[in-house]
Every structure is written in C-alpha cells, then in structure tokens.
Design an enzyme around this catalytic site. Structure first.
Site, PDB file in Angstrom:
ATOM      1  N   SER A   1     -14.470   1.035  12.685  1.00 19.84           N
ATOM      2  CA  SER A   1     -15.551   0.077  12.430  1.00 19.84           C
ATOM      3  C   SER A   1     -15.417  -1.131  13.352  1.00 19.84           C
ATOM      4  CB  SER A   1     -15.587  -0.328  10.962  1.00 19.84           C
ATOM      5  OG  SER A   1     -14.295  -0.645  10.507  1.00 19.84           O
TER       6      SER A   1
ATOM      7  N   TYR B   1       0.839  -1.204   0.000  1.00 22.24           N
ATOM      8  CA  TYR B   1       0.000   0.000   0.000  1.00 22.24           C
ATOM      9  C   TYR B   1       0.875   1.255   0.000  1.00 22.24           C
ATOM     10  CZ  TYR B   1      -3.757   3.167   1.610  1.00 22.24           C
ATOM     11  OH  TYR B   1      -4.670   4.191   1.739  1.00 22.24           O
ATOM     12  N   ASP B   2       1.827   1.293   0.954  1.00 20.58           N
ATOM     13  CA  ASP B   2       2.643   2.502   1.119  1.00 20.58           C
ATOM     14  C   ASP B   2       3.448   2.804  -0.147  1.00 20.58           C
ATOM     15  OD1 ASP B   2       1.734   1.837   3.614  1.00 20.58           O
ATOM     16  OD2 ASP B   2       3.628   2.115   4.652  1.00 20.58           O
TER      17      ASP B   2
HETATM   18  P1  NAD Z   1     -12.754   1.975   0.512  1.00 22.39           P
HETATM   19  O1  NAD Z   1     -12.083   0.654   0.558  1.00 22.39           O
HETATM   20  O2  NAD Z   1     -14.002   2.169   1.277  1.00 22.39           O
HETATM   21  O3  NAD Z   1     -13.058   2.390  -0.999  1.00 22.39           O
HETATM   22  C1  NAD Z   1     -12.200   2.068  -2.058  1.00 22.39           C
HETATM   23  C2  NAD Z   1     -13.053   1.847  -3.296  1.00 22.39           C
HETATM   24  O4  NAD Z   1     -12.183   1.518  -4.410  1.00 22.39           O
HETATM   25  C3  NAD Z   1     -14.024   0.673  -3.158  1.00 22.39           C
HETATM   26  O5  NAD Z   1     -15.296   1.023  -3.645  1.00 22.39           O
HETATM   27  C4  NAD Z   1     -13.388  -0.431  -4.002  1.00 22.39           C
HETATM   28  O6  NAD Z   1     -14.328  -1.372  -4.494  1.00 22.39           O
HETATM   29  C5  NAD Z   1     -12.725   0.379  -5.093  1.00 22.39           C
HETATM   30  N1  NAD Z   1     -11.601  -0.324  -5.733  1.00 22.39           N
HETATM   31  C6  NAD Z   1     -10.568  -0.967  -5.121  1.00 22.39           C
HETATM   32  N2  NAD Z   1      -9.736  -1.490  -6.045  1.00 22.39           N
HETATM   33  C7  NAD Z   1     -10.260  -1.164  -7.266  1.00 22.39           C
HETATM   34  C8  NAD Z   1      -9.870  -1.425  -8.605  1.00 22.39           C
HETATM   35  N3  NAD Z   1      -8.765  -2.136  -8.884  1.00 22.39           N
HETATM   36  N4  NAD Z   1     -10.645  -0.950  -9.614  1.00 22.39           N
HETATM   37  C9  NAD Z   1     -11.771  -0.244  -9.346  1.00 22.39           C
HETATM   38  N5  NAD Z   1     -12.197   0.025  -8.099  1.00 22.39           N
HETATM   39  C10 NAD Z   1     -11.445  -0.424  -7.065  1.00 22.39           C
HETATM   40  O7  NAD Z   1     -11.664   3.054   0.935  1.00 22.39           O
HETATM   41  P2  NAD Z   1     -11.829   4.590   1.300  1.00 22.39           P
HETATM   42  O8  NAD Z   1     -11.598   4.728   2.751  1.00 22.39           O
HETATM   43  O9  NAD Z   1     -13.072   5.156   0.705  1.00 22.39           O
HETATM   44  O10 NAD Z   1     -10.564   5.194   0.556  1.00 22.39           O
HETATM   45  C11 NAD Z   1     -10.679   5.832  -0.706  1.00 22.39           C
HETATM   46  C12 NAD Z   1      -9.309   6.287  -1.168  1.00 22.39           C
HETATM   47  O11 NAD Z   1      -8.739   7.165  -0.201  1.00 22.39           O
HETATM   48  C13 NAD Z   1      -8.316   5.130  -1.344  1.00 22.39           C
HETATM   49  O12 NAD Z   1      -7.513   5.385  -2.479  1.00 22.39           O
HETATM   50  C14 NAD Z   1      -7.482   5.191  -0.090  1.00 22.39           C
HETATM   51  O13 NAD Z   1      -6.187   4.692  -0.304  1.00 22.39           O
HETATM   52  C15 NAD Z   1      -7.469   6.690   0.209  1.00 22.39           C
HETATM   53  N6  NAD Z   1      -7.278   6.916   1.653  1.00 22.39           N
HETATM   54  C16 NAD Z   1      -8.249   6.649   2.549  1.00 22.39           C
HETATM   55  C17 NAD Z   1      -8.018   6.827   3.906  1.00 22.39           C
HETATM   56  C18 NAD Z   1      -9.060   6.550   4.949  1.00 22.39           C
HETATM   57  O14 NAD Z   1      -8.743   6.597   6.139  1.00 22.39           O
HETATM   58  N7  NAD Z   1     -10.291   6.285   4.627  1.00 22.39           N
HETATM   59  C19 NAD Z   1      -6.767   7.296   4.329  1.00 22.39           C
HETATM   60  C20 NAD Z   1      -5.788   7.540   3.379  1.00 22.39           C
HETATM   61  C21 NAD Z   1      -6.050   7.365   2.031  1.00 22.39           C
END
Ligand code: NAD
Ligand code: UDP
Length: 311
Positions: free
Chosen positions: A188, A144-145
């Site tokens: 969660s 991820y990182d």
């Molecule tokens: P989440 O897992 O709820 O949502 C991610 C979405 O991306 C999901 O709907 C998933 O089905 C979709 N997805 C994953 N792989 C895919 C692929 N190969 N093709 C198409 N769709 C794909 O996560 P989130 O918390 O909503 O995070 C959204 C973004 O923000 C991510 O990129 C995450 O890295 C970044 N982010 C989130 C947080 C947090 O704390 N929520 C922190 C840092 C970064």
C-alpha cells in the site's frame, strides 16, 4: 447450522472472506471493533440479510452460537501493531481465549489466522511448518510475533485439553483491494507513493525479500483448509512462493502504474526479516491449493482499487 463468525471481518482478508462465505450460502456474523478495518470494506454486503455486523472487541467475551469461527481479529501491519503493543498482545491472547471458549461452548470448528512472523527472522529458508523460528521476545515486533505464538499455543492446548476442533493457518504476506490508505505495509505504501509521484520509501537497501499472495487466493486456501476433517489441525503455511526483493517490488510498481516516482532509502526497522518464503507443500498436499494470481495481475487490481478510493 450454517452460521459462521468472522472476527476481524472488516479488515483486508476478513472482508473478502465474509463475501466469499456469503456466496457459498453461509450466515455470516462479522465481529470487529474497527481498529484497522473499515465500514467501507463491507459496505456492499452490510445490507445482505444473511450478514450481521457486531461491533465488539475480541478482548471481551462473546456468546453467539455458530458452527465455525474464523479468528482474524488483530492488526497485521507493523505500523498498526506497534502503535499500541500492549493492546496487540491482549487482542491476540485474550482474543484467542475468548474465541476458543466460544468454540468450546458451541462445539464449533475454529480457525486461527496465525502468521509467518512466528518464524521471526528465519534462519531456515524457505520456511517449513516444522521450523520453530528465530523470534526476538523483547523487540518492537515481539508484541505481534509472541502474541501470535501464544495464540497458537492456546489453540493446541484447547485441542489437547478440551478436544476443541482447531485449524491453525500461518498466513504469509497478503495484499489486495481492502487495504487501508494508512495501512503502512509495503504494497500500500509503494502504490500510494507511486500514484502521487512521490519518492518510494525503501527501508534498508531493499535486498530483503517477501512473497506476496493476492487476497482472493488466500481466502480460497483458508476456506478449503477449514472444510477439511477435524483430524487436520495444522499448523499449515499459506502464501505465495514467488520471492521478490523490495527494490524489485518498487521498480515493478513504478512501471505498472506509469509513475514518475524516484526512490528514497530509509533506515531498516529493528528485526525486519531479511528473507521470507513459505514452504507450501503441506497445504498443496492437503487441499490441492496453489496461488493462481500472478503478482503483476494482483498489483494491477490493487492499483485500480487505490485509484478509485483516492479519487
Ligand atoms: P487488517 O488490519 O486489515 O484486519 C484486521 C481486522 O481485525 C480489522 O478489521 C480490525 O479492525 C480488526 N481488529 C483488530 N483488533 C481487534 C479487536 N481487538 N477486536 C475486534 N476486531 C479487531 O489485517 P489483515 O491483513 O486482514 O489480517 C487479518 C488476519 O490475518 C490478522 O490476524 C493478521 O495477523 C493475519 N495475517 C495477515 C497477514 C497479511 O499479510 N495480510 C499476514 C499474516 C497474518
Ligand atoms: N518496507 C519498505 N518500505 C515501506 C514499507 C515496508 O521497504 O514503505 C519493507 C519492510 O521493511 C519489510 C518489507 O517491506 O522489509 C515488508 O514490510 P511489510 O510492513 O509490508 O510487512 P512485513 O513482512 O515486514 O510484516
């Protein structure tokens, strides 16, 4: 053209972003493969005539014209991104290339959902954008990182080499309604355990800290950042600045939910960052943004959501 693509639009942040963009009068195209997202998250907007859902994996190329792209597709929970680490890297890296190619061809602005994980287990606290981080390149979190770090590199190379209009937002821990029941992230997990009166699972001694941003505040910041002029690329940190330990978080969730849960201590996962807090002075200066939802209020909303989907 007011057409916006949101990759990962069925996830936690993406679904709230799609809803907000529709409210603002955009045509929204949600691109998602439902790896961690759900149809439930977009059930209320799926019939909106200005909303379009494309089931698609961002590892594959895509050609749709749009004026803006928010690239959020990627699992964000450690449990999910470590389940298939090679896929996580492919999603971040191929996903970034495919969406940047789309932005280049359609002359669209593109925002990358980067992460505080680019700082790894930070040796500088709080973390400013100028800090290059402390990331293990070969550990369990590296998929991820390092995937997200490589995506940032690709964004800046497409900007320098091809003049693509980029924005890179480093998102810190974000929570709220829309998290999946099997998400595995701390908010969660703790809420579900509290609602079931099961022991709350604290990893390590619970002294590690995070700052939790409510999803509505995050979406507000991302839209404001995207709306800035093309000369502003970031990277910018976006997140809350109220630091809390996991032990305090457990106690808070037990108290707000009126739970009878006890606490169970489990081993700390490898390379789990000990402290994390963003320096948000840059985003404050750029768009006058500050998170406005107190943790107690956001937790109440999230507890209400989990009660509803559990019943
Ligand atoms: P989440 O897992 O709820 O949502 C991610 C979405 O991306 C999901 O709907 C998933 O089905 C979709 N997805 C994953 N792989 C895919 C692929 N190969 N093709 C198409 N769709 C794909 O996560 P989130 O918390 O909503 O995070 C959204 C973004 O923000 C991510 O990129 C995450 O890295 C970044 N982010 C989130 C947080 C947090 O704390 N929520 C922190 C840092 C970064
Ligand atoms: N954590 C915990 N119990 C859980 C889930 C997570 O104590 O049931 C801890 C985890 O070890 C980390 C913090 O909570 O220190 C935040 O974890 P999360 O997975 O939400 O996100 P991270 O910030 O680590 O990506």
């Amino acid at each position: 053209m007011k057409r916006v693509i949101v990759t990962g639009g069925a996830g936690l942040i993406g679904s709230h972003l799609c809803r907000k963009l529709l409210e603002q009068g955009y045509d929204v195209v949600c691109v998602d493969n439902f790896y961690t997202g759900s149809k439930h998250n977009i059930a209320d907007i799926v019939k909106n005539p200005y909303f379009e859902l494309i089931t698609h994996d961002v590892e594959e190329s895509l050609m749709i014209n749009a004026s803006m792209i928010y690239n959020l597709a990627c699992p964000a929970s450690p449990v999910h991104y470590q389940k298939d680490p090679v896929k996580t890297v492919r999603t971040s890296v191929f996903g970034a290339i495919n969406m940047l190619e789309l932005a280049k061809k359609s002359n669209a602005k593109i925002l990358q959902a980067s992460t505080s994980e680019v700082y790894g287990d930070p040796a500088v606290h709080p973390q400013p954008e100028s800090y290059w981080g402390n990331v293990n390149p070969v550990g369990l979190r590296s998929c991820y990182d390092e995937g997200k770090r490589c995506a940032e590199t690709l964004f800046f190379d497409y900007w320098r080499q091809y003049g693509v209009k980029i924005k890179v937002a480093r998102i810190f821990n974000t929570y709220g309604p829309g998290m999946s029941v099997d998400d595995g992230r701390v908010i969660s997990n703790f809420i579900l355990q509290a609602l079931r009166n099961e022991d709350i699972t604290i990893y390590g001694d619970g002294s590690q800290t995070r700052c939790f941003c409510f999803v509505d505040d995050m979406v507000d910041a991302l839209i404001k950042f995207m709306d800035l002029g093309d000369e502003i690329t970031g990277p910018v940190n976006v997140g809350d600045i109220c630091e809390i330990s996991m032990k305090e978080l457990a106690q808070k969730i037990i108290s707000i939910s009126g739970s009878k849960s006890g606490i169970k201590y489990l081993p700390l996962p490898e390379n789990d960052p000990q402290r994390r807090k963003p320096d948000i002075s840059l985003i404050e200066d750029l768009v006058s943004w500050k998170p406005v939802t107190p943790l107690d209020v956001g937790l109440e909303e999230t507890i209400k959501y989990f009660k509803e989907i559990q019943s």
